[in-house]
Design a protein around this motif. Sequence first.
Motif, PDB file in Angstrom:
ATOM      1  N   ALA A 149      -6.913   6.365   3.325  1.00  0.00           N
ATOM      2  CA  ALA A 149      -7.064   5.680   2.040  1.00  0.00           C
ATOM      3  C   ALA A 149      -7.365   4.199   2.241  1.00  0.00           C
ATOM      4  N   TYR A 150      -6.726   3.609   3.239  1.00  0.00           N
ATOM      5  CA  TYR A 150      -6.966   2.192   3.518  1.00  0.00           C
ATOM      6  C   TYR A 150      -8.387   1.967   4.018  1.00  0.00           C
ATOM      7  N   TYR A 151      -8.886   2.838   4.905  1.00  0.00           N
ATOM      8  CA  TYR A 151     -10.247   2.684   5.410  1.00  0.00           C
ATOM      9  C   TYR A 151     -11.258   2.778   4.266  1.00  0.00           C
ATOM     10  N   GLU A 211      -6.550   5.953  15.756  1.00  0.00           N
ATOM     11  CA  GLU A 211      -5.157   5.585  15.513  1.00  0.00           C
ATOM     12  C   GLU A 211      -4.219   5.842  16.689  1.00  0.00           C
ATOM     13  N   GLU A 268     -10.684   1.994   1.129  1.00  0.00           N
ATOM     14  CA  GLU A 268     -10.531   0.783   0.325  1.00  0.00           C
ATOM     15  C   GLU A 268     -11.244  -0.398   0.976  1.00  0.00           C
ATOM     16  N   VAL A 269     -11.095  -0.543   2.265  1.00  0.00           N
ATOM     17  CA  VAL A 269     -11.730  -1.645   2.978  1.00  0.00           C
ATOM     18  C   VAL A 269     -13.245  -1.561   2.880  1.00  0.00           C
ATOM     19  N   LEU A 323      -4.354   6.513   7.899  1.00  0.00           N
ATOM     20  CA  LEU A 323      -4.739   5.366   7.082  1.00  0.00           C
ATOM     21  C   LEU A 323      -6.079   5.595   6.382  1.00  0.00           C
TER      22      LEU A 323
END
Length: 260
Positions: free
Chosen positions: A245-247, A211, A249-250, A243
């Motif tokens: 949580a996003y990783y 990041e 989810e992806v 990020l």
Amino acid sequence: MEVVIEPPGVIAALVADAVEGLLAAKPEAVLGLATGSSPQAVYDELARRCAAGRLSFARARAFMLDEYVGLPADHPERYRNVIDRDFAARVDIAPGAVHGPDGTADDLPAACAAYEATIAAAGGVDLQLLGIGTDGHIGFNEPGSSLASRTRLKTLTTQTRADNARFFGGDVGRVPRHCLTQGLATIMSARHLVLVATGAGKAEAVHHLVEGPVSAMWPATIMQHHPHATVLVDDAAASRLQLGAYYREVFAGKPAWQGL
């Protein structure tokens, strides 16, 4: 860059899946090997699968990332011996198929140039396994390394020597000061980069890697420019990711056929 956050055992299985798939499609694949604690579980899983007949390294070749300068040929922490012990001796890779930079050479610059030429002659690395240092180095490309660097002699930082002292009985004085390492441009030439990091001690480096801005101060950040880079971390190493949580989810929604 793909970021995968999973427990260490799952990480090892996922990386082994990638290697298994590569060897099934290309038995003569060229692998890049890393030392240190991060890839150990991967080597354990690959050895288990090889023993079970799930995959074969018989036609594969491999290149090491780096090597200490000045350690005698029989020193147990010479990286050639570490790779033989942790990987080569446990699978069916052919004798002589694992190559490494020669840290005992009389002419070190010539040895580095020869190593680059050998990698090029092999057609380049298909899958490069990587770890990351607490200061963000990959290979032994310490902070301040040129992003365009090739295999060369490097001086290790005090931090890296302190981190590696555990392999030398805790005595930092026994850790060599110099090494030969593939450069950042050499590493970036591999077709797939797979970096494994576990533990809270790697959290800051992982945060910058994934990041932060691309900078020679955190050499691993060059991976952000690679077209096929996979970063696999456990919860502790991912603890600084904004990020996270996003990783998760992806990856959870990723089509199974894609692999890493």
